[in-house]
Motif scaffolding. Structure first.
Motif, short mmCIF file in Angstrom:
data_model
loop_
_atom_site.label_atom_id
_atom_site.label_comp_id
_atom_site.label_asym_id
_atom_site.label_seq_id
_atom_site.Cartn_x
_atom_site.Cartn_y
_atom_site.Cartn_z
N UNK A 154 23.29 66.14 48.95
CA UNK A 154 23.43 65.43 47.67
C UNK A 154 22.59 64.16 47.71
N UNK A 155 22.02 63.81 46.57
CA UNK A 155 21.10 62.69 46.47
C UNK A 155 21.68 61.38 47.00
N UNK A 156 22.97 61.17 46.81
CA UNK A 156 23.60 59.91 47.23
C UNK A 156 23.80 59.82 48.73
N UNK A 157 23.70 60.92 49.44
CA UNK A 157 23.99 60.94 50.87
C UNK A 157 22.70 60.64 51.64
N UNK A 158 22.76 59.57 52.42
CA UNK A 158 21.59 59.16 53.20
C UNK A 158 22.02 58.83 54.63
N UNK A 159 21.08 58.96 55.54
CA UNK A 159 21.31 58.55 56.91
C UNK A 159 22.17 59.49 57.73
N UNK A 160 22.37 60.72 57.24
CA UNK A 160 23.20 61.69 57.95
C UNK A 160 22.33 62.86 58.38
N UNK A 161 22.40 63.20 59.64
CA UNK A 161 21.69 64.35 60.20
C UNK A 161 22.63 65.56 60.12
N UNK A 162 22.18 66.64 59.53
CA UNK A 162 22.99 67.85 59.43
C UNK A 162 22.39 68.91 60.34
N UNK A 163 23.21 69.40 61.26
CA UNK A 163 22.78 70.43 62.21
C UNK A 163 23.61 71.67 61.94
N UNK A 164 22.94 72.79 61.70
CA UNK A 164 23.61 74.04 61.42
C UNK A 164 23.44 74.98 62.60
N UNK A 165 24.57 75.51 63.10
CA UNK A 165 24.54 76.39 64.25
C UNK A 165 25.43 77.60 64.01
N UNK A 166 24.94 78.76 64.38
CA UNK A 166 25.78 79.95 64.39
C UNK A 166 26.87 79.72 65.43
N UNK A 167 28.06 80.24 65.18
CA UNK A 167 29.20 80.00 66.07
C UNK A 167 28.91 80.44 67.50
N UNK A 168 28.15 81.49 67.69
CA UNK A 168 27.84 81.95 69.05
C UNK A 168 26.80 81.08 69.74
N UNK A 169 26.14 80.19 69.00
CA UNK A 169 25.11 79.33 69.59
C UNK A 169 25.56 77.88 69.74
N UNK A 170 26.59 77.47 69.04
CA UNK A 170 27.05 76.08 69.09
C UNK A 170 27.72 75.79 70.43
N UNK A 171 27.50 74.58 70.95
CA UNK A 171 27.98 74.22 72.28
C UNK A 171 28.83 72.96 72.24
N UNK A 172 29.43 72.67 73.37
CA UNK A 172 30.19 71.43 73.52
C UNK A 172 29.29 70.22 73.29
N UNK A 173 28.06 70.27 73.76
CA UNK A 173 27.12 69.16 73.54
C UNK A 173 26.88 68.92 72.05
N UNK A 174 26.81 70.01 71.28
CA UNK A 174 26.64 69.87 69.83
C UNK A 174 27.83 69.13 69.22
N UNK A 175 29.03 69.48 69.66
CA UNK A 175 30.24 68.83 69.14
C UNK A 175 30.26 67.36 69.53
N UNK A 176 29.93 67.05 70.77
CA UNK A 176 29.97 65.67 71.24
C UNK A 176 28.93 64.79 70.55
N UNK A 177 27.86 65.40 70.04
CA UNK A 177 26.83 64.65 69.34
C UNK A 177 27.13 64.50 67.85
#
Length: 156
Positions: free
Chosen positions: A32-55
């Motif tokens: 959305x246009x109003x949302x700034x400064x946020x990094x969005x990372x999309x991961x398939x459930x079989x590829x997402x890791x604990x490191x992804x969650x911690x970040x």
């Protein structure tokens, strides 16, 4: 968690057109246009890791309800991240989008039970869709993505 990272992790298992449409709406909401400064990372459930969650400062979870339960892929995600993130990711905000042709209750209950064990906090109401998503359903998914992302925006 002291300061939340400005990253939204979107973990999904979208194997059907319905769950794919819901994921697309969630991702549109994060942009959305109003949302700034946020990094969005999309991961398939079989590829997402604990490191992804911690970040991440928040997590959006997407799954179909298969035979009344979350997908095996999302269960695998939770199984592999549970102990590595349990302490450090306490208080992580999350939202759930779920598609069910029948009986979503078991899948919703599973996510609630697991996230309670992780000590995550629901930041937005679950979006549960039965059958083909309607425009209102997709709007609710958009809101889920936008709300989670907006909650991670850096303070000015």
């Amino acid at each position: 968690m002291a300061t939340r990272p400005h990253r939204l992790l979107v973990v999904h298992h979208t194997v059907s057109p319905a769950t794919e449409a819901m994921l697309d709406a969630v991702l549109r909401g994060t942009r959305a246009e109003e949302i700034t400064g946020v990094d969005v990372v999309t991961k398939a459930a079989l590829a997402a890791t604990a490191s992804d969650v911690l970040a991440a400062g928040a997590v959006a979870l997407g799954t179909p309800a298969n035979l009344g339960y979350i997908s095996g892929a999302l269960k695998h995600f939770f199984d592999q991240i549970y102990y590595p993130v349990r302490e450090e990711a306490r208080g992580t905000a999350y939202g759930l989008f779920l598609h069910a042709n029948e009986g979503p209750d078991g899948a919703q209950r599973a996510v609630e039970t697991i996230t309670t064990g992780l000590r995550w906090e629901r930041a937005v109401p679950d979006v549960v869709v039965r059958d083909a998503p309607t425009a209102a359903d997709l709007e609710a998914c958009w809101e889920l993505g936008a709300t989670l992302a907006a909650g991670l925006m850096p303070a000015d």
